[in-house]
Design a protein around this motif. Structure first.
Motif, PDB file in Angstrom:
ATOM      1  N   MET A   1      63.921  96.151   8.192  1.00  0.00           N
ATOM      2  CA  MET A   1      63.554  96.683   9.402  1.00  0.00           C
ATOM      3  C   MET A   1      64.611  97.929   9.989  1.00  0.00           C
ATOM      4  O   MET A   1      65.639  97.941   9.513  1.00  0.00           O
ATOM      5  N   LEU A   2      64.142  98.730  10.921  1.00  0.00           N
ATOM      6  CA  LEU A   2      64.943  99.731  11.556  1.00  0.00           C
ATOM      7  C   LEU A   2      64.646  99.516  13.042  1.00  0.00           C
ATOM      8  O   LEU A   2      63.571  99.756  13.177  1.00  0.00           O
ATOM      9  N   ARG A   3      65.666  99.506  13.531  1.00  0.00           N
ATOM     10  CA  ARG A   3      65.502  99.676  14.985  1.00  0.00           C
ATOM     11  C   ARG A   3      66.337 101.037  15.656  1.00  0.00           C
ATOM     12  O   ARG A   3      67.218 101.309  15.187  1.00  0.00           O
ATOM     13  N   ASP A   4      65.218 101.701  16.532  1.00  0.00           N
ATOM     14  CA  ASP A   4      65.912 102.820  17.184  1.00  0.00           C
ATOM     15  C   ASP A   4      65.837 102.574  18.693  1.00  0.00           C
ATOM     16  O   ASP A   4      65.102 102.552  19.372  1.00  0.00           O
ATOM     17  N   THR A   5      67.016 102.120  19.058  1.00  0.00           N
ATOM     18  CA  THR A   5      67.371 101.643  20.330  1.00  0.00           C
ATOM     19  C   THR A   5      67.277 102.723  21.524  1.00  0.00           C
ATOM     20  O   THR A   5      66.873 102.587  22.568  1.00  0.00           O
ATOM     21  N   ASP A   6      67.541 104.008  21.089  1.00  0.00           N
ATOM     22  CA  ASP A   6      67.391 105.019  21.743  1.00  0.00           C
ATOM     23  C   ASP A   6      65.853 105.344  22.355  1.00  0.00           C
ATOM     24  O   ASP A   6      65.747 105.749  23.378  1.00  0.00           O
ATOM     25  N   LYS A   7      64.955 105.146  21.334  1.00  0.00           N
ATOM     26  CA  LYS A   7      63.569 105.272  21.568  1.00  0.00           C
ATOM     27  C   LYS A   7      62.830 104.110  21.843  1.00  0.00           C
ATOM     28  O   LYS A   7      61.819 104.086  22.184  1.00  0.00           O
ATOM     29  N   GLY A   8      63.585 102.818  21.655  1.00  0.00           N
ATOM     30  CA  GLY A   8      62.978 101.603  22.051  1.00  0.00           C
ATOM     31  C   GLY A   8      61.806 101.299  20.931  1.00  0.00           C
ATOM     32  O   GLY A   8      60.782 100.953  21.573  1.00  0.00           O
ATOM     33  N   VAL A   9      62.172 101.509  19.743  1.00  0.00           N
ATOM     34  CA  VAL A   9      61.281 101.506  18.515  1.00  0.00           C
ATOM     35  C   VAL A   9      61.795 100.536  17.387  1.00  0.00           C
ATOM     36  O   VAL A   9      63.037 100.501  17.231  1.00  0.00           O
ATOM     37  N   LEU A  10      60.906  99.483  16.898  1.00  0.00           N
ATOM     38  CA  LEU A  10      61.111  98.655  15.878  1.00  0.00           C
ATOM     39  C   LEU A  10      59.970  99.074  14.885  1.00  0.00           C
ATOM     40  O   LEU A  10      58.851  98.969  14.970  1.00  0.00           O
ATOM     41  N   TRP A  11      60.761  99.477  13.558  1.00  0.00           N
ATOM     42  CA  TRP A  11      59.791  99.800  12.311  1.00  0.00           C
ATOM     43  C   TRP A  11      60.012  98.759  11.319  1.00  0.00           C
ATOM     44  O   TRP A  11      61.209  98.337  11.175  1.00  0.00           O
ATOM     45  N   LEU A  12      59.070  98.228  10.868  1.00  0.00           N
ATOM     46  CA  LEU A  12      59.125  97.422   9.768  1.00  0.00           C
ATOM     47  C   LEU A  12      58.352  98.044   8.527  1.00  0.00           C
ATOM     48  O   LEU A  12      57.175  98.743   8.693  1.00  0.00           O
ATOM     49  N   ARG A  13      58.856  97.609   7.230  1.00  0.00           N
ATOM     50  CA  ARG A  13      58.133  98.250   6.096  1.00  0.00           C
ATOM     51  C   ARG A  13      58.032  97.227   4.987  1.00  0.00           C
ATOM     52  O   ARG A  13      59.089  96.323   4.911  1.00  0.00           O
ATOM     53  N   LEU A  14      57.001  96.952   4.371  1.00  0.00           N
ATOM     54  CA  LEU A  14      56.999  96.084   3.517  1.00  0.00           C
ATOM     55  C   LEU A  14      55.717  96.320   2.421  1.00  0.00           C
ATOM     56  O   LEU A  14      54.443  96.708   2.879  1.00  0.00           O
ATOM     57  N   ALA A  15      56.267  96.366   1.170  1.00  0.00           N
ATOM     58  CA  ALA A  15      55.197  96.656   0.172  1.00  0.00           C
ATOM     59  C   ALA A  15      54.372  97.976   0.275  1.00  0.00           C
ATOM     60  O   ALA A  15      53.003  97.913   0.124  1.00  0.00           O
ATOM     61  N   GLY A  16      54.817  99.051   0.776  1.00  0.00           N
ATOM     62  CA  GLY A  16      54.135 100.189   0.702  1.00  0.00           C
ATOM     63  C   GLY A  16      53.598 100.381   2.104  1.00  0.00           C
ATOM     64  O   GLY A  16      52.851 101.423   2.509  1.00  0.00           O
TER      65      GLY A  16
ATOM     66  N   SER B   1      53.563 100.030   6.665  1.00  0.00           N
ATOM     67  CA  SER B   1      54.707 100.115   7.616  1.00  0.00           C
ATOM     68  C   SER B   1      53.920  99.840   9.133  1.00  0.00           C
ATOM     69  O   SER B   1      52.992 100.138   9.215  1.00  0.00           O
ATOM     70  N   TRP B   2      54.867  99.478   9.887  1.00  0.00           N
ATOM     71  CA  TRP B   2      54.283  99.054  11.438  1.00  0.00           C
ATOM     72  C   TRP B   2      55.563  99.556  12.091  1.00  0.00           C
ATOM     73  O   TRP B   2      56.568  99.468  11.909  1.00  0.00           O
ATOM     74  N   LYS B   3      55.257  99.901  13.360  1.00  0.00           N
ATOM     75  CA  LYS B   3      56.048 100.587  14.642  1.00  0.00           C
ATOM     76  C   LYS B   3      55.517  99.710  15.896  1.00  0.00           C
ATOM     77  O   LYS B   3      54.246  99.755  16.232  1.00  0.00           O
ATOM     78  N   PHE B   4      56.460  99.504  16.420  1.00  0.00           N
ATOM     79  CA  PHE B   4      56.400  98.401  17.638  1.00  0.00           C
ATOM     80  C   PHE B   4      57.331  99.272  18.635  1.00  0.00           C
ATOM     81  O   PHE B   4      58.446  99.507  18.407  1.00  0.00           O
ATOM     82  N   ASP B   5      56.659  99.586  19.699  1.00  0.00           N
ATOM     83  CA  ASP B   5      57.518 100.093  21.123  1.00  0.00           C
ATOM     84  C   ASP B   5      58.024  98.862  21.837  1.00  0.00           C
ATOM     85  O   ASP B   5      57.247  97.978  22.052  1.00  0.00           O
TER      86      ASP B   5
END
Length: 98
Positions: free
Chosen positions: A76-91, A93-97
């Motif tokens: 999981m990677l959170r970019d609080t400045d941009k308000g984004v959560l990225w998830l990666r699993l087994a190749g 990826s998902w992005k949630f604003d």
């Protein structure tokens, strides 16, 4: 209390962590995602954590876990400045604003 079976708490369909993350559509709380079962379309909430995806519901300021799905390698990677959560699993990826 978490059930041991990796299945939808509503219809019982077997689910993988990737299927659940594919079915998530938006952030509804701190690190909690709205999700609809890809089989029955029933509503539940998802909280990605280290090495797992928890299915449950927010209640009284907490998160009640109903099912825990293994997700070995989930990052999981959170970019609080941009308000984004990225998830990666087994190749994948998902992005949630937020």
């Amino acid at each position: 209390m978490a059930k041991r079976k990796a299945s939808c708490p509503l219809c019982g369909a077997r689910l993988t962590s990737a299927q659940v993350l594919d079915a998530c559509c938006e952030i509804v709380g701190p690190d909690v995602l709205e999700c609809h079962c890809p089989f029955c379309q029933g509503y539940f909430e998802v909280r990605p954590v280290t090495e797992a995806v928890e299915i449950g519901y927010r209640r009284n300021g907490g998160f009640d876990v109903v099912v825990t799905l293994p997700a070995v390698g989930l990052t999981m990677l959170r970019d609080t400045d941009k308000g984004v959560l990225w998830l990666r699993l087994a190749g994948q990826s998902w992005k949630f604003d937020t």
